[in-house]
Design an enzyme around this catalytic site. Structure first.
Site, short mmCIF file in Angstrom:
data_model
loop_
_atom_site.label_atom_id
_atom_site.label_comp_id
_atom_site.label_asym_id
_atom_site.label_seq_id
_atom_site.Cartn_x
_atom_site.Cartn_y
_atom_site.Cartn_z
N GLU A 181 0.81 -1.35 -0.02
CA GLU A 181 -0.06 0.01 -0.04
C GLU A 181 0.95 1.13 -0.05
OE1 GLU A 181 -3.10 -2.60 2.43
OE2 GLU A 181 -2.57 -0.91 3.27
N GLU A 347 -8.04 4.75 4.93
CA GLU A 347 -7.92 3.70 3.58
C GLU A 347 -7.99 4.64 2.45
OE1 GLU A 347 -7.25 0.59 3.34
OE2 GLU A 347 -7.92 -0.20 5.51
ZN LIG Z 1 -3.64 -2.37 4.84
#
Ligand SMILES: [Zn+2]
Length: 386
Positions: A181, A347
């Site tokens: 990520e 997120e």
């Molecule tokens: Zn994650």
């Protein structure tokens, strides 16, 4: 003297991934119109989704690349309406369309240069990480500390920003527990640069009320290895917070020790989400000690962030935990319970923010940087109540 460039026919493709964060396996690259590739599994783990490789020798030639095991990815929903990222210079990344059919992710491209890099998302390399912390330490506002070593022996870098006055609020931001990520570390770059800008009145005001404690990359080894979710030992850090160990998850172990030593009034844990095309927060409604104060702080944090950045929204996200049902092995929930403070998971999308889409680059390093910058004004508006 006239030199004619001769076009070489049937030039073979060379596909490589033996560099920082590289990940691909070549099954067959004989025919540029039907290149068969596989995403390598994370180290000591069955997770797979991150890819990053170089295709050389296909300038002006139409190529079709198949990622044949995309259906075995950790989040197959991540391939729906997804576009891969490509770059000639590894600075400017643009989208290339993909098709996902019967478990195979296919991309068609005609490179304009001899070598093109293709990745799941704009990478943030270890060298860039070292630049981030080494540039930060040159500010009189910042100290760089090593809080321990990764399982492969690399330093775990920790930044303290502010004057260290213990009577001020203690704000923590950690990122990239999941190494694939990479948008999480782009976010940290934006946050750190803004905090250290002494001409920015918002940052100066925040630092008059708070100190910030930052871990820009929680999973250095996994990042270099080209993993999606785990470290070199195959451990998913975001399930380690209840019982971290020096042997398997030293990053979590030493981060938690540092949090206990310094204390905490706020924590944000920064991630990317494979499937949902939105920016969102995941909260701590399900922790045992959730109360009216944490509830009000959670709503105010969202309201302030929406006003600081239109990329933030609260229509789309994960389902909220029922009271008492939170998984306390997860970082933000474990921390919220132990320190009884506002603690959230952020997120960002791998795909797009569908509310404000960008057809050329999708969700990007630059958008992640700007979202990181926007955290400064967001937190300034709630810091007195944390
Ligand atoms: Zn994650």
């Amino acid at each position: 003297m006239f030199v004619e460039k001769i076009k070489i026919d049937n030039m073979k493709l060379s596909i490589s991934s033996t560099f920082d964060a590289g990940n691909i396996e070549v099954i067959n690259a004989e025919n540029p119109k039907n290149v068969q590739l596989k995403i390598r599994k994370d180290t000591n783990s069955d997770f797979l989704q991150w890819f990053y490789f170089r295709v050389q020798g296909a300038k002006d030639q139409a190529c079709t690349l198949h990622l044949t095991n995309a259906g075995e990815a950790a989040y197959p929903d991540g391939w729906e309406n997804y576009q891969a990222r490509a770059s000639y210079d590894r600075v400017n990344w643009f989208q290339i369309p993909t098709k996902y059919v019967n478990g195979v992710l296919t991309m068609d491209l005609t490179p304009e240069c001899d070598a093109i890099y293709i990745a799941y998302f704009a990478p943030f390399s270890y060298e860039q990480h070292l630049d981030l912390v080494n540039n930060a330490q040159q500010s009189p506002l910042c100290e760089l500390e090593t809080i321990g070593q990764t399982t492969q022996g690399r330093p775990i870098d920790f930044l303290r920003i502010g004057d260290g006055d213990p009577s001020k609020k203690k704000l923590w931001v950690i990122a990239r527990q999941h190494p694939g990520e990479s948008m999480a570390e782009w976010f940290m770059l934006g946050l750190v640069d803004r905090l250290l800008d002494e001409e920015d009145a918002t940052s100066v005001s925040l630092l008059s009320k708070a100190n910030l404690y930052l871990i820009p990359n929680m999973n250095i080894d996994g990042s270099i290895l080209g993993n999606l979710r785990v470290n070199a030992k195959g451990i998913n850090f975001n399930r380690e917070w209840a019982e971290p160990s020096i042997e398997n998850s030293p990053e979590v172990y030493y981060a938690k020790e540092k949090m206990r030593e310094i204390g905490m009034d706020f924590c944000l844990d920064v991630h990317g989400d494979e499937a949902l095309p939105y920016v969102f927060l995941s909260g701590i409604e399900g922790i045992p000690s959730f109360d009216e104060k944490l509830s009000q702080l959670s709503s105010r944090f969202m309201t302030e962030w929406k006003s600081a950045s239109p990329d933030m929204q609260d229509v789309h996200g994960y389902p909220k935990n029922e009271p008492g049902k939170a998984n306390l092995m997860i970082g933000s929930k474990n921390i919220g319970e132990e320190f009884h403070c506002l603690s959230q998971t952020l997120e960002m999308p791998f795909k797009q923010n569908d509310n404000i889409p960008d057809g050329i680059v999708g969700w990007s390093a630059e958008r992640s940087i700007k979202l990181g910058e926007s955290l400064v004004s967001t937190v300034l508006n709630i810091v007195d109540d944390l």
